[in-house]
Design a protein around this motif. Structure first.
Motif, PDB file in Angstrom:
ATOM      1  N   GLU A 169     -16.368  45.938  55.594  1.00  0.00           N
ATOM      2  CA  GLU A 169     -16.186  45.580  54.031  1.00  0.00           C
ATOM      3  C   GLU A 169     -14.809  44.897  53.823  1.00  0.00           C
ATOM      4  OE1 GLU A 169     -17.821  49.267  51.796  1.00  0.00           O
ATOM      5  OE2 GLU A 169     -15.945  48.552  51.272  1.00  0.00           O
ATOM      6  N   GLU A 176      -7.235  54.130  42.502  1.00  0.00           N
ATOM      7  CA  GLU A 176      -8.687  54.422  42.553  1.00  0.00           C
ATOM      8  C   GLU A 176      -8.715  55.582  41.379  1.00  0.00           C
ATOM      9  OE1 GLU A 176      -9.953  55.600  46.554  1.00  0.00           O
ATOM     10  OE2 GLU A 176      -8.481  54.671  47.173  1.00  0.00           O
ATOM     11  N   GLU A 267     -17.787  53.467  46.482  1.00  0.00           N
ATOM     12  CA  GLU A 267     -18.984  54.200  47.169  1.00  0.00           C
ATOM     13  C   GLU A 267     -19.633  55.153  46.075  1.00  0.00           C
ATOM     14  OE1 GLU A 267     -17.399  57.782  49.132  1.00  0.00           O
ATOM     15  OE2 GLU A 267     -15.999  58.218  47.816  1.00  0.00           O
TER      16      GLU A 267
HETATM   17  P1  AMP Z   1     -15.400  55.942  50.741  1.00  0.00           P
HETATM   18  O1  AMP Z   1     -15.635  57.277  51.583  1.00  0.00           O
HETATM   19  O2  AMP Z   1     -16.421  54.746  51.162  1.00  0.00           O
HETATM   20  O3  AMP Z   1     -14.952  56.263  49.472  1.00  0.00           O
HETATM   21  O4  AMP Z   1     -13.808  55.562  51.492  1.00  0.00           O
HETATM   22  C1  AMP Z   1     -12.733  56.497  51.395  1.00  0.00           C
HETATM   23  C2  AMP Z   1     -11.622  55.963  51.057  1.00  0.00           C
HETATM   24  O5  AMP Z   1     -11.300  54.726  51.776  1.00  0.00           O
HETATM   25  C3  AMP Z   1     -11.640  55.247  49.436  1.00  0.00           C
HETATM   26  O6  AMP Z   1     -11.152  56.228  48.700  1.00  0.00           O
HETATM   27  C4  AMP Z   1     -10.706  54.249  49.678  1.00  0.00           C
HETATM   28  O7  AMP Z   1      -9.097  54.890  49.621  1.00  0.00           O
HETATM   29  C5  AMP Z   1     -10.615  53.658  50.996  1.00  0.00           C
HETATM   30  N1  AMP Z   1     -11.690  52.462  50.822  1.00  0.00           N
HETATM   31  C6  AMP Z   1     -13.199  52.386  50.943  1.00  0.00           C
HETATM   32  N2  AMP Z   1     -13.506  51.188  50.895  1.00  0.00           N
HETATM   33  C7  AMP Z   1     -12.494  50.548  50.598  1.00  0.00           C
HETATM   34  C8  AMP Z   1     -12.393  48.965  50.276  1.00  0.00           C
HETATM   35  N3  AMP Z   1     -13.359  48.327  50.429  1.00  0.00           N
HETATM   36  N4  AMP Z   1     -11.053  48.544  50.311  1.00  0.00           N
HETATM   37  C9  AMP Z   1      -9.946  49.420  50.342  1.00  0.00           C
HETATM   38  N5  AMP Z   1      -9.946  50.570  50.450  1.00  0.00           N
HETATM   39  C10 AMP Z   1     -11.322  51.139  50.741  1.00  0.00           C
END
Ligand code: AMP
Ligand code: GLY
Length: 410
Positions: A169, A176, A267
């Motif tokens: 990504e 957040e 997400e």
């Molecule tokens: P997720 O499980 O997809 O929420 O990812 C866990 C953590 O990773 C998120 O809370 C963000 O801190 C970080 N994260 C996920 N996707 C991104 C992204 N596209 N850009 C920057 N940080 C991300």
């Protein structure tokens, strides 16, 4: 009404605690720190409503099995739970629904994945497609680290089958936000937003964890922003699910980021957040059992009502969490902390021996403080943390430290 909460963590303790304000509650399997925990399986329990906490049983179809036997369930079937079970599928649904999210590609082939990586900017985000207990996401500026992660995910070395499809990504930046939407298949109500802290160390450094603390409400998340998230993300997603004949009754957890280009969905999870639940639900002043029962019945009518009070929770984790948490350390101070005005301990990775409570998991307990504003709530939470002790206990000292500064920087 009798409600069965399924799960064994701090989130389930908070669900049970708030549900028990006006209903009988049983928790399966729960843990020795949660009242009314039972070793009976959900299939063996007679209850008017089942509330499934964790994602694994939802992805495995527990809600489908319970519904088939005539039970009322708050939690999606395995079809809807696929949103969390496969990030590649979730991204397809997001794109189809026109929801703003990070640009991405999903890959099973190493060469194609590495080629796509070359098209990314300076911040690389590598995710497992499948479930990895919140640990399958790497965010790094180091290209070599991103390359190694892609290779080891795809080879099945890091996360087994869950990593054999990787998502790459675009890296986004900004504060957040977690918005939990209660869905009845057709419509949804937002709960009051929360912000969680995923890294193990102060200043958002160190390894990613399941979450080391949270606070609610979030000053930057105005009602207008929450309304636009419901209109521009949650509603179109429910419509996209309906088009696929998915009757989504449960929580749609939106993990969001305030980017310079607007709020984007990072997400979806198909369950309450942990530790967001431990700060959002204590602030609810309307009935949680009514809300979840009406969602499970496909008839949401009354929106949830929240107190203007604030809540802050600080997670106390075992030594060496998140790598290989140490078990068996004697925990002191739980009843003393619970006795402090405005403080409540929610138990997670905890066991009971003849010596007393001992650690038995990564995130052992979360200490929630409530008060008329974030400062008071935070002060109370840390008063609670200070009377808890075990050897090697870890916690972050900066949960909710500067909520309004983030507002200024956004
Ligand atoms: P997720 O499980 O997809 O929420 O990812 C866990 C953590 O990773 C998120 O809370 C963000 O801190 C970080 N994260 C996920 N996707 C991104 C992204 N596209 N850009 C920057 N940080 C991300
Ligand atoms: N607090 C993040 C999660 O529940 O996934």
């Amino acid at each position: 009404m009798k409600v069965c909460v399924v799960g064994s963590g701090g989130r389930e303790h908070a669900l049970a605690h708030v549900l028990s304000r006006d209903t009988e509650v049983i928790v399966s399997p729960g843990n020795p720190g949660i009242p009314n925990s039972t070793s009976d399986t959900p299939e063996e329990i007679d209850a008017d409503l089942f509330v499934v906490g964790p994602e694994d049983p939802l992805v495995d179809g527990l809600a489908d099995r319970l519904r088939k036997s005539g039970k009322k369930v708050f939690g999606p079937g395995s079809d809807g739970a696929h949103l969390e079970g496969s990030k590649a599928w979730m991204k397809q649904v997001l794109n189809e629904a026109g929801v703003a999210t990070a640009h991405h590609g999903s890959f099973t082939d190493e060469n194609q994945a590495l080629k796509f990586l070359d098209t990314m900017g300076d911040l690389f985000v590598i995710k497992t497609d499948g479930l990895a207990a919140g640990k399958g996401v790497l965010v790094t500026e180091n290209r070599a680290e991103a390359t190694d992660a892609i290779k080891s995910y795809l080879a099945g070395d890091s996360f087994g089958d869950a990593g054999k499809t990787v998502i790459i990504e675009e890296g986004l930046t900004g504060p957040e936000l977690s918005v939990l939407a209660i869905c009845d298949g057709n419509q949804a109500f937002a709960l009051s937003p929360a912000q969680d802290f995923k890294r193990i160390r102060e200043g958002d450094t160190g390894l990613n964890t399941g979450g080391m603390g949270a606070y609610s409400p979030v000053p930057i998340a105005t009602q207008q922003i929450v309304d636009s998230i419901m209109e521009e993300a949650v509603s179109p997603t429910l419509t996209a699910l309906q088009k696929r004949n998915i009757d989504y009754r449960g929580v749609l957890y939106c993990g969001l980021m305030f980017t310079p280009d607007g709020v984007k969905v990072l997400e979806y999870n198909v369950r309450f957040g942990d530790p967001e639940t431990q700060v959002v639900l204590p602030r609810l002043t309307s009935s949680l059992s009514d809300l979840l029962f009406s969602a499970a019945s496909g008839r949401l009518i009354n929106p949830p009502v929240f107190s203007s009070d604030a809540a802050v929770t600080v997670v106390c984790a075992a030594e060496n969490y998140p790598l290989s948490p140490k078990k068996g350390d004697l925990i002191e101070g739980i009843s003393e902390a619970n006795a402090i005005d405005g403080v409540k301990i929610y138990c997670a990775g905890i066991d009971h021996t003849d010596k007393g409570f001992v650690t038995s998991g990564g995130r052992v307990l979360s200490v929630t403080g409530c008060g008329e504003n974030l400062d008071t709530a935070k002060k109370r939470a840390y008063e609670g943390v200070r009377v808890i002790y075990w050897e090697g206990m870890q916690y972050r000292s900066d949960i909710a430290a500067h909520p309004t500064d983030e507002e200024k920087s956004s």
